[in-house]
Scaffold this motif. Structure first.
Motif, PDB file in Angstrom:
ATOM      1  N   LYS A   1      -2.514  -0.218  -4.937  1.00 42.32           N
ATOM      2  CA  LYS A   1      -2.841   0.875  -4.020  1.00 42.32           C
ATOM      3  C   LYS A   1      -2.792   2.241  -4.713  1.00 42.32           C
ATOM      4  O   LYS A   1      -2.418   2.340  -5.885  1.00 42.32           O
ATOM      5  CB  LYS A   1      -1.889   0.834  -2.827  1.00 42.32           C
TER       6      LYS A   1
ATOM      7  N   CYS B   1       1.320   3.385  -4.712  1.00 44.35           N
ATOM      8  CA  CYS B   1       2.414   2.433  -4.912  1.00 44.35           C
ATOM      9  C   CYS B   1       1.869   1.212  -5.627  1.00 44.35           C
ATOM     10  O   CYS B   1       0.674   1.110  -5.868  1.00 44.35           O
ATOM     11  CB  CYS B   1       3.056   2.033  -3.574  1.00 44.35           C
TER      12      CYS B   1
ATOM     13  N   CYS C   1       1.756  -1.932  -4.613  1.00 46.91           N
ATOM     14  CA  CYS C   1       1.324  -3.058  -3.776  1.00 46.91           C
ATOM     15  C   CYS C   1      -0.098  -3.478  -4.114  1.00 46.91           C
ATOM     16  O   CYS C   1      -0.932  -2.641  -4.451  1.00 46.91           O
ATOM     17  CB  CYS C   1       1.384  -2.670  -2.295  1.00 46.91           C
TER      18      CYS C   1
ATOM     19  N   THR D   1       3.064  -4.736   1.531  1.00 46.01           N
ATOM     20  CA  THR D   1       3.584  -3.407   1.865  1.00 46.01           C
ATOM     21  C   THR D   1       4.893  -3.149   1.129  1.00 46.01           C
ATOM     22  O   THR D   1       5.547  -4.076   0.646  1.00 46.01           O
ATOM     23  CB  THR D   1       3.867  -3.286   3.382  1.00 46.01           C
ATOM     24  N   CYS D   2       5.247  -1.864   1.029  1.00 48.40           N
ATOM     25  CA  CYS D   2       6.523  -1.471   0.427  1.00 48.40           C
ATOM     26  C   CYS D   2       6.954  -0.182   1.130  1.00 48.40           C
ATOM     27  O   CYS D   2       6.182   0.366   1.919  1.00 48.40           O
ATOM     28  CB  CYS D   2       6.351  -1.270  -1.077  1.00 48.40           C
TER      29      CYS D   2
ATOM     30  N   CYS E   1       4.064   2.657   1.071  1.00 50.55           N
ATOM     31  CA  CYS E   1       2.879   2.576   1.922  1.00 50.55           C
ATOM     32  C   CYS E   1       3.237   2.289   3.377  1.00 50.55           C
ATOM     33  O   CYS E   1       2.386   2.380   4.260  1.00 50.55           O
ATOM     34  CB  CYS E   1       1.856   1.589   1.367  1.00 50.55           C
TER      35      CYS E   1
HETATM   36 ZN    ZN Z   1       3.110  -0.192  -1.091  1.00 50.69          ZN
END
Ligand code: ZN
Ligand code: MN
Length: 474
Positions: A18, A21, A23, A36-37, A40
């Motif tokens: 992304k 980040c 991901c 996701t993290c 995000c």
């Molecule tokens: Zn993320």
């Protein structure tokens, strides 16, 4: 009365991760919220880190369009509230975009047209809402995906031209490997602004059209909107500034919001990201790595290989086809035949992205047909066989059973056998009914399942028949 159309195109950049980040960006088909993290998801206290690859891909398009890469650009927060935007703002480039200007030419209705580019900027995507019965679910896999937004000047003069422009841009993006450009998967999304321009006057009030999910939808939606504005004006009413959504099923635009409801995004500089500096060395480096652009490639094919514009357009429409064509030319050394076989025989069998047979195989086949080792008919059926069964085309071409009878001895033997097994036709020919020759050629070809050079066979049969003819009656 003219129509003026400008486009805002969001392109999903072909990055692995992304924009801010680590991901994975390959969210298509992934389980909801599995990619996701904290960054995000928009959790407080997290910090964005800019994806270098996203910047490079944007630079690549900027250079291809002749845009001016800005030595310093910066990021802003665009604030709005929506359930698919957990941070409450989108990080975008408002004040100082990554690149300004540039242009793209395309084959329009009235000849070659050029659309000027206003700017290119980077921004992050939002998540997705999934409406399931009476519930609405949020999937944040798409949240933070790297987008490139391309804003054009209102230079397009017809809905048809808008469609061709989007197709041309999509081709360029795929060619540069900046984006997959797949509109059905949302990797290329197109919004438009439309206004009518009275003869000699300034453009009228513009409206925005959203939700066009294919190039066909772009043309249909813009035609519908121009028509609607024309109706409004001819009833003596003013066109109001508003946003409409395209309803594909009903074939009409639907009012989404008026000027009074327009959002105030309160853009302000993103404090968590430093200004983005692009050195002139990086620009030079990227310029040097730029592949041959589609337009230049078309011109070269025309100049060096003698391809027509139409053939070139058909071959370059998908980058994989263009690459494949070049490989086949290299393998068979006959550009004309390579284009011919690709366009008439292989394209109808080419369904996915990858070529259905290796270029070396098709090259070998074309060579064999050119050298008279294979008949064209046999060549076609071998190609079909290789595509449908996955058999090795080079092996098929090399096998004894398919080789054409081309040596004079075998052809003579075949002709002699045909004459002796059809004495009536032979006699007919000799008594002056020359159409009997066609029958004999047909019988001979049938006997070897089409694996003979029909023209040579015809000459040979005629000669044998003439030689063996009774002397004319005196
Ligand atoms: Zn993320
Ligand atoms: Mn945007």
């Amino acid at each position: 009365m003219d129509v003026a159309i400008g486009l805002e195109i969001h392109v999903q950049l072909a990055t692995k991760s992304k924009l801010f980040c680590g991901c994975s960006a390959e969210y298509f088909g992934a389980a909801p919220n599995s990619l996701t993290c904290p960054v995000c998801l928009g959790l407080p206290g997290t910090l964005p880190v800019l994806n270098r690859r996203a910047v490079e891909l944007t630079l690549r398009l900027a250079l291809a369009l002749g845009s001016e890469v800005q030595p310093i650009s910066s990021f802003d927060r665009k604030s709005y509230f929506y359930p698919d935007l957990p941070k409450g703002y989108q990080i975008t480039q408002k004040q100082r975009p990554l690149a300004l200007g540039g242009a793209l030419s395309f084959p329009g209705e009235a000849g070659e047209e050029t659309v000027c580019v206003g700017e290119l900027h980077l921004e992050e995507d939002a998540g997705k809402l999934i409406h399931a019965g009476d519930r609405t679910l949020v999937d944040l896999n798409r949240s933070g995906i790297a987008l490139l937004e391309i804003v054009t000047e209102p230079d397009l003069r017809s809905p048809h031209d808008a469609r061709v422009f989007v197709q041309t841009l999509r081709m360029l993006l795929r060619h540069l490997k900046v984006s997959s450009g797949e509109m059905d998967k949302g990797a290329l999304r197109c919004d438009a602004n439309v206004s009518l321009v009275p003869d000699g006057g300034p453009p009228g009030c513009k409206t925005e059209i959203k939700n066009m999910n294919s190039t066909r939808a772009v043309e249909r939606a813009l035609a519908a909107e121009a028509e609607r504005q024309w109706d409004v004006l001819s009833r003596g009413q003013p066109v109001e500034h508003a946003t409409y959504g395209w309803d594909e099923a009903r074939g009409t635009v639907v009012l989404q919001r008026t000027k009074e409801e327009a959002a105030n995004y309160r853009h302000f500089p993103e404090p968590d990201l430093p200004p983005l500096e692009i050195s002139s060395e990086l620009v030079r480096l990227m310029q040097g790595e730029l592949p041959e652009l589609p337009q230049a490639r078309l011109e070269r094919w025309n100049r060096e290989l003698g391809l027509s514009g139409k053939e070139g357009q058909a071959l370059i429409a998908e980058p994989e086809r263009g690459e494949y064509f070049e490989e086949v030319v290299a393998a068979c050394d006959s550009p004309r035949e390579a284009a011919n076989w690709l366009l008439t025989e292989l394209l109808p069998l080419w369904t996915g992205i990858k070529p259905p047979v290796p270029a070396a195989g098709l090259g070998t086949l074309i060579r064999a047909v050119n050298d008279g080792v294979l008949s064209r008919t046999t060549g076609k059926s071998l190609l079909e066989q290789a595509v449908t069964t996955g058999a090795d085309l080079e092996q098929l071409v090399g096998s004894e059973e398919v080789r054409q009878l081309s040596d004079t001895a075998s052809l003579t033997k075949l002709a002699q056998e045909t004459i002796s097994s059809h004495p009536q036709a032979a006699a007919d020919y000799r008594s002056g009914r020359t159409q009997a020759l066609g029958f004999l050629v047909g019988q001979a070809m049938r006997k070897v399942q089409g694996r003979a050079d029909a023209a040579r066979l015809r000459k040979l049969l005629a000669r044998l028949l003439d030689e063996g003819a009774d002397p004319p009656a005196t």
